[in-house]
Write a protein that holds these residues in place. Sequence first.
Motif, mmCIF file in Angstrom:
data_model
loop_
_atom_site.group_PDB
_atom_site.id
_atom_site.type_symbol
_atom_site.label_atom_id
_atom_site.label_comp_id
_atom_site.label_asym_id
_atom_site.label_seq_id
_atom_site.Cartn_x
_atom_site.Cartn_y
_atom_site.Cartn_z
ATOM 1 N N LEU A 14 0.849 -1.193 0.000
ATOM 2 C CA LEU A 14 0.000 0.000 0.000
ATOM 3 C C LEU A 14 0.882 1.239 0.000
ATOM 4 C CD1 LEU A 14 -2.584 -1.162 2.708
ATOM 5 C CD2 LEU A 14 -2.844 -1.269 0.230
ATOM 6 N N LEU A 15 0.751 2.088 -0.997
ATOM 7 C CA LEU A 15 1.588 3.283 -1.104
ATOM 8 C C LEU A 15 1.202 4.351 -0.089
ATOM 9 C CD1 LEU A 15 1.900 3.648 -4.984
ATOM 10 C CD2 LEU A 15 3.453 2.504 -3.380
ATOM 11 N N GLY A 16 -0.047 4.361 0.365
ATOM 12 C CA GLY A 16 -0.470 5.335 1.364
ATOM 13 C C GLY A 16 -0.505 6.751 0.816
ATOM 14 N N PHE A 17 -0.136 7.708 1.679
ATOM 15 C CA PHE A 17 -0.223 9.124 1.301
ATOM 16 C C PHE A 17 1.139 9.740 0.990
ATOM 17 C CE2 PHE A 17 -4.025 8.374 3.860
ATOM 18 C CZ PHE A 17 -5.005 8.873 3.026
ATOM 19 N N SER A 18 2.118 9.508 1.858
ATOM 20 C CA SER A 18 3.410 10.172 1.684
ATOM 21 C C SER A 18 4.503 9.373 2.381
ATOM 22 C CB SER A 18 3.338 11.590 2.262
ATOM 23 O OG SER A 18 4.606 12.204 2.240
ATOM 24 N N ASP A 19 5.742 9.594 1.919
ATOM 25 C CA ASP A 19 6.914 9.014 2.576
ATOM 26 C C ASP A 19 7.627 10.021 3.471
ATOM 27 O OD1 ASP A 19 6.604 6.496 1.375
ATOM 28 O OD2 ASP A 19 7.625 7.169 -0.447
ATOM 29 N N ASN A 20 7.116 11.249 3.496
ATOM 30 C CA ASN A 20 7.700 12.290 4.325
ATOM 31 C C ASN A 20 7.291 12.081 5.780
ATOM 32 O OD1 ASN A 20 7.694 15.058 5.720
ATOM 33 N ND2 ASN A 20 8.818 15.499 3.835
ATOM 34 N N ARG A 21 8.256 11.992 6.692
ATOM 35 C CA ARG A 21 7.977 11.689 8.087
ATOM 36 C C ARG A 21 7.169 12.797 8.763
ATOM 37 N NH1 ARG A 21 9.470 8.083 11.788
ATOM 38 N NH2 ARG A 21 9.570 8.694 13.973
ATOM 39 N N GLN A 22 7.501 14.057 8.465
ATOM 40 C CA GLN A 22 6.782 15.171 9.086
ATOM 41 C C GLN A 22 5.312 15.176 8.661
ATOM 42 O OE1 GLN A 22 9.889 15.518 7.783
ATOM 43 N NE2 GLN A 22 10.894 15.746 9.783
ATOM 44 N N ILE A 23 5.081 14.931 7.385
ATOM 45 C CA ILE A 23 3.701 14.873 6.898
ATOM 46 C C ILE A 23 2.955 13.713 7.544
ATOM 47 C CG2 ILE A 23 2.254 14.473 4.861
ATOM 48 C CD1 ILE A 23 4.322 15.954 3.203
ATOM 49 N N ASN A 24 3.621 12.574 7.672
ATOM 50 C CA ASN A 24 2.981 11.404 8.263
ATOM 51 C C ASN A 24 2.655 11.617 9.741
ATOM 52 O OD1 ASN A 24 2.951 9.933 5.903
ATOM 53 N ND2 ASN A 24 4.902 8.920 6.307
ATOM 54 N N ILE A 25 3.473 12.385 10.449
ATOM 55 C CA ILE A 25 3.181 12.692 11.847
ATOM 56 C C ILE A 25 1.900 13.520 11.956
ATOM 57 C CG2 ILE A 25 3.958 13.992 13.877
ATOM 58 C CD1 ILE A 25 6.817 13.176 13.171
ATOM 59 N N VAL A 26 1.792 14.509 11.059
ATOM 60 C CA VAL A 26 0.580 15.341 11.042
ATOM 61 C C VAL A 26 -0.639 14.488 10.681
ATOM 62 C CG1 VAL A 26 -0.568 17.289 9.925
ATOM 63 C CG2 VAL A 26 1.865 17.427 10.476
ATOM 64 N N LEU A 27 -0.475 13.611 9.681
ATOM 65 C CA LEU A 27 -1.578 12.741 9.287
ATOM 66 C C LEU A 27 -1.958 11.780 10.409
ATOM 67 C CD1 LEU A 27 -0.579 11.840 5.602
ATOM 68 C CD2 LEU A 27 -2.433 13.337 6.348
ATOM 69 N N PHE A 28 -0.959 11.286 11.141
ATOM 70 C CA PHE A 28 -1.231 10.379 12.260
ATOM 71 C C PHE A 28 -2.083 11.069 13.322
ATOM 72 C CE2 PHE A 28 -0.240 8.653 16.444
ATOM 73 C CZ PHE A 28 -0.460 7.299 16.251
ATOM 74 N N LEU A 29 -1.711 12.290 13.689
ATOM 75 C CA LEU A 29 -2.490 13.039 14.681
ATOM 76 C C LEU A 29 -3.905 13.304 14.169
ATOM 77 C CD1 LEU A 29 0.232 15.607 15.854
ATOM 78 C CD2 LEU A 29 -0.559 13.553 17.054
ATOM 79 N N PHE A 30 -4.002 13.639 12.888
ATOM 80 C CA PHE A 30 -5.302 13.927 12.287
ATOM 81 C C PHE A 30 -6.203 12.695 12.310
ATOM 82 C CE2 PHE A 30 -7.849 13.958 8.292
ATOM 83 C CZ PHE A 30 -8.698 15.007 8.607
ATOM 84 N N PHE A 31 -5.663 11.548 11.873
ATOM 85 C CA PHE A 31 -6.481 10.347 11.769
ATOM 86 C C PHE A 31 -6.768 9.709 13.125
ATOM 87 C CE2 PHE A 31 -4.872 10.163 7.268
ATOM 88 C CZ PHE A 31 -6.114 10.340 6.680
ATOM 89 N N ILE A 32 -5.844 9.806 14.066
ATOM 90 C CA ILE A 32 -6.115 9.194 15.374
ATOM 91 C C ILE A 32 -7.189 9.980 16.122
ATOM 92 C CG2 ILE A 32 -4.393 10.425 16.778
ATOM 93 C CD1 ILE A 32 -3.796 7.685 18.099
ATOM 94 N N ILE A 33 -7.226 11.310 15.925
ATOM 95 C CA ILE A 33 -8.293 12.116 16.525
ATOM 96 C C ILE A 33 -9.641 11.726 15.904
ATOM 97 C CG2 ILE A 33 -9.247 14.445 16.708
ATOM 98 C CD1 ILE A 33 -6.377 15.472 16.948
#
Length: 316
Positions: A14-33
């Motif tokens: 699964l390619l997901g959204f991005s390989d950028n760690r900073q972007i993924n951190i923001v996405l993680f906070l967004f999706f976990i909320i």
Amino acid sequence: METHNKTLATEVILLGFSDNRQINIVLFLFFIIIYLVTVVGNFLMIIIILISSQLHVPMYFFLCNLSFIDIFYSSSALPKLLVDLFSKERIMSLVGCGIQLYTILLMGGAECLLLAIMGYDRYIAICRPLYYPVLMRWSICYRLTAIVVILSFFIFVFPSLVMPMPLCYPNQVNHFMCEILAIRKLTCTYSYVSEILVLCICSTSLLLPFIAIIASYACIMSSVLKIQSSGRSKAFSTCTSHVLVVALFFGTAMTLYFGQSADYSTNQGKYISVFYNIICPMLNPIIYSLNNKDVKEQLKKIGSSCISPNEHLNTW
């Protein structure tokens, strides 16, 4: 192992959204909320309906089932997505991919059918109020719920089980979950039958329930316009929440499956999936709690009992 000079895949990436760690951190906070709000909101809706005797009517029985479906629907994709945001290799076995795919089909199909039944419930309540206690008695409500589950399995899951699609390399999927349109791109050979099967599943799960809902509300509108203006607002108030949920869910799903994004040539389909698979299950309990007078009253009672439990104990 090869089929038509193509090697069968044993896993999916699964390619997901991005390989950028900073972007993924923001996405993680967004999706976990979003996931926490979804689970807590829907569980709270279920608890309110179960403990409040005033809400023990068919409309809220179906709403309770909708919250139950939304929890599983959101949980079919979000936990895996949250893990993949911090994973370099977003690999999923074919078994895991199949389980996720069938769960999404089952929950998505069940939600479409349940929303159609909820529209029918409002039609009976407004257009045939004298027959409501008979046509929507509890035995019928239980049977309708069972029919939703059974039909969802045999219409949306069973055909895929009977006609499995072998997947071949390259096994990369431009998505964050095993979604049927994305996975179809990995099939080893083009099959006209599989194309027709996917089209039939999408049409059955979306168009038929949507047409049934439109027909129900056409009859409701016709009946409401005949009554006095003082009673119209009360009649419309019982339908507002359901109309909003239907518009959000069917609107985004139809855009995905029948719009230009259905060819998956861009990332558009992936982001639309976020809305109907992740955002909609979160919004449903919020919409019903904010637009429903009975639910808001029960929330106030529960809140006041939690704030001053001694006062309520003294009243017993």
